[in-house]
Design a protein around this motif. Structure first.
Motif, PDB file in Angstrom:
ATOM      1  N   ILE A  74      -2.232   2.884   6.467  1.00  0.00           N
ATOM      2  CA  ILE A  74      -2.854   2.183   5.313  1.00  0.00           C
ATOM      3  C   ILE A  74      -3.915   3.413   4.454  1.00  0.00           C
ATOM      4  O   ILE A  74      -4.743   3.596   4.918  1.00  0.00           O
ATOM      5  N   ASP A  75      -3.046   3.687   3.434  1.00  0.00           N
ATOM      6  CA  ASP A  75      -3.719   4.752   2.541  1.00  0.00           C
ATOM      7  C   ASP A  75      -4.497   4.063   1.541  1.00  0.00           C
ATOM      8  O   ASP A  75      -4.029   3.788   0.554  1.00  0.00           O
ATOM      9  N   ILE A  76      -5.850   4.226   1.519  1.00  0.00           N
ATOM     10  CA  ILE A  76      -6.673   3.871   0.258  1.00  0.00           C
ATOM     11  C   ILE A  76      -7.089   4.774  -0.519  1.00  0.00           C
ATOM     12  O   ILE A  76      -7.755   5.900  -0.065  1.00  0.00           O
ATOM     13  N   LEU A 131      -8.856  -4.186  -1.047  1.00  0.00           N
ATOM     14  CA  LEU A 131      -8.350  -4.561   0.320  1.00  0.00           C
ATOM     15  C   LEU A 131      -9.700  -5.290   0.971  1.00  0.00           C
ATOM     16  O   LEU A 131      -9.220  -6.230   1.765  1.00  0.00           O
ATOM     17  N   HIS A 168      -7.590   6.916   5.284  1.00  0.00           N
ATOM     18  CA  HIS A 168      -6.348   6.801   5.880  1.00  0.00           C
ATOM     19  C   HIS A 168      -6.681   5.822   7.099  1.00  0.00           C
ATOM     20  O   HIS A 168      -7.544   6.160   7.994  1.00  0.00           O
ATOM     21  N   GLN A 178       7.875   1.760   3.595  1.00  0.00           N
ATOM     22  CA  GLN A 178       6.764   1.742   2.954  1.00  0.00           C
ATOM     23  C   GLN A 178       6.622   0.719   1.726  1.00  0.00           C
ATOM     24  O   GLN A 178       7.649   0.242   1.007  1.00  0.00           O
ATOM     25  N   LEU A 186       0.446  -3.883  -1.051  1.00  0.00           N
ATOM     26  CA  LEU A 186      -0.429  -4.659  -0.357  1.00  0.00           C
ATOM     27  C   LEU A 186      -1.774  -5.001  -1.044  1.00  0.00           C
ATOM     28  O   LEU A 186      -2.231  -6.321  -1.170  1.00  0.00           O
ATOM     29  N   VAL A 196      -3.620   0.752  -2.864  1.00  0.00           N
ATOM     30  CA  VAL A 196      -3.636   0.882  -1.513  1.00  0.00           C
ATOM     31  C   VAL A 196      -2.326   0.853  -1.229  1.00  0.00           C
ATOM     32  O   VAL A 196      -1.274   0.086  -1.548  1.00  0.00           O
ATOM     33  N   VAL A 210       1.295   1.337   1.805  1.00  0.00           N
ATOM     34  CA  VAL A 210       1.372   1.264   3.254  1.00  0.00           C
ATOM     35  C   VAL A 210       2.530   2.187   3.348  1.00  0.00           C
ATOM     36  O   VAL A 210       3.692   2.169   2.863  1.00  0.00           O
ATOM     37  N   MET A 244      -3.059  -3.817  14.249  1.00  0.00           N
ATOM     38  CA  MET A 244      -3.972  -4.303  12.873  1.00  0.00           C
ATOM     39  C   MET A 244      -4.155  -5.701  13.575  1.00  0.00           C
ATOM     40  O   MET A 244      -3.648  -6.467  14.133  1.00  0.00           O
ATOM     41  N   LEU A 253      -3.970  -8.718   8.856  1.00  0.00           N
ATOM     42  CA  LEU A 253      -3.423  -7.733   8.195  1.00  0.00           C
ATOM     43  C   LEU A 253      -2.070  -7.423   8.499  1.00  0.00           C
ATOM     44  O   LEU A 253      -1.189  -6.994   7.750  1.00  0.00           O
ATOM     45  N   VAL A 282       1.168  -7.160   5.751  1.00  0.00           N
ATOM     46  CA  VAL A 282       1.980  -5.807   5.868  1.00  0.00           C
ATOM     47  C   VAL A 282       3.289  -6.267   6.012  1.00  0.00           C
ATOM     48  O   VAL A 282       4.259  -5.747   5.273  1.00  0.00           O
TER      49      VAL A 282
END
Length: 359
Positions: free
Chosen positions: A97-99, A143, A175, A188, A197, A201, A203, A235, A239, A243
């Motif tokens: 999960i890339d914020i 998020l 991350h 992704q 997501l 953010v 995925v 998760m 979540l 996802v």
């Protein structure tokens, strides 16, 4: 410790834990380039399933060459000492999960853009939770809203079984590395697409990747702030469900397509819509069967071009068709951003040559 030894140490340590590693450029964070024998522009280009270059110590085919083999990893870093280790999410059975925290203005339609696929105006959470645009500045904010909406009073379990590996990126983002759920194929889901997501953010799952925790690029170090690579949690249920909703290969947007005014009669529009959906379904099946083979991008472009020629006969919007084509491309193994670009440009080209349906 030199950059090579530090990167190699990280790569080997993670590989020992089952994380699939491959080399990235320290500047662009993209995979190192193929050799000439594996360049897709070369015909016939080497296929990864039978490619001898990797066994010879090359890193061709990007993320699909990722491995846990220490000998191969060592050979890579002997040839490219300044490379940065990247992690292939799917083969490693991980989800990233890339914020993002970069400054970017919230879209005007934030009731639907904050959590794509969710219309906040219809949710029971109440307007006070999302109406104030100034409260949403980063991906953390969107998020957290999703967590509040779907996760209940305590959305982030504190037990070890649910603890992610938390990494702070050089740009100040975060991350979250989690174990991937069992029994589902993921791809992704980028924040720039309708399958996101949450706003800002990403995925990263399936054949997508992230910079290895602890690695250093030209921008700085990806610093582990909590958790350990050896003990990554799952998760939380809410979540996992979200996802899967946005990143499952079987995901389809079920939102009814809005009608649009045309000169076509209702009867013929319905017929045109059914016809185009049949074309898309047939193309989807054919492209899925092409997974891992050459020619997928060309097939997707041809399908999108045909759809562009037919869309004027339907009640579907361009966004509906682009999303459907993008999902088809992703399911065949094409990168999500590339699939959407192909769908968008080829659909536009097809619209310049309208087609008719034979009686």
């Amino acid at each position: 410790m030199t950059q090579r030894s530090a990167s190699l140490t990280i790569a080997l340590a993670l590989a020992q834990l089952g994380w699939h590693v491959f080399p990235l450029s320290p500047g662009t964070k993209g995979p190192l380039a193929n050799c000439k024998r594996c360049d897709p522009k070369t015909q016939p280009a080497h296929q990864i399933e039978t490619c001898a270059c990797i066994a010879d110590g090359a890193w061709c085919h990007g993320v699909r060459a990722a491995t846990t083999d220490p000998a191969r990893i060592t050979a890579w870093w002997r040839r490219a000492p300044h490379a940065v280790p990247g992690i292939a999410a799917g083969p490693s059975r991980l989800v990233l999960i890339d914020i993002d925290t970069h400054g970017e203005e919230l879209p005007d339609n934030h009731a639907t853009a904050l959590l794509p696929g969710i219309d906040l105006r219809t949710e029971l959470i109440g307007e006070a939770a999302w109406r104030d645009r100034s409260a949403f500045r980063t991906g953390r904010d969107s998020l957290n809203l999703l967590a509040r909406l779907r996760g209940g009073r305590n959305p982030w379990p504190s037990d070890a079984a649910h603890q992610p590996l938390v990494v702070t990126t050089p740009s100040g983002g975060t991350h979250l590395w989690y174990r991937a759920p069992e029994g589902v194929t993921l791809h992704q889901a980028l924040a720039s697409t309708r399958r996101a997501l949450a706003w800002k953010v990403d995925v990263k799952a399936g054949w997508s990747y992230g910079v290895a925790p602890g690695a250093t690029t030209t921008a700085g170090t990806y610093t582990i702030t909590s958790g350990t690579p050896a003990s990554i949690g799952h998760m939380p249920d809410w979540l996992t469900g979200e996802v899967i909703r946005v990143a499952s290969s079987e995901h389809r947007d079920t939102t009814p397509a809005p009608t649009r005014a045309t000169a076509t009669s209702t009867a013929s529009a319905d017929r045109g819509t059914r016809y185009l959906l049949a074309v898309l379904n047939r193309g989807d099946t054919q492209l899925r069967e092409q997974r891992g083979k050459e020619g997928r991008k060309q097939r997707l472009a041809a399908l999108a071009y045909q759809a562009g020629g037919l869309i004027h006969l339907t009640t579907l919007t361009e966004r509906d068709v682009i999303d459907r084509l993008t999902d088809t491309g992703i399911a065949s193994g094409i990168n999500a951003k590339k699939a959407e670009n192909i769908a968008r440009s080829s659909l536009a080209n097809g619209q310049r040559r309208p087609l008719t349906i034979r009686s």
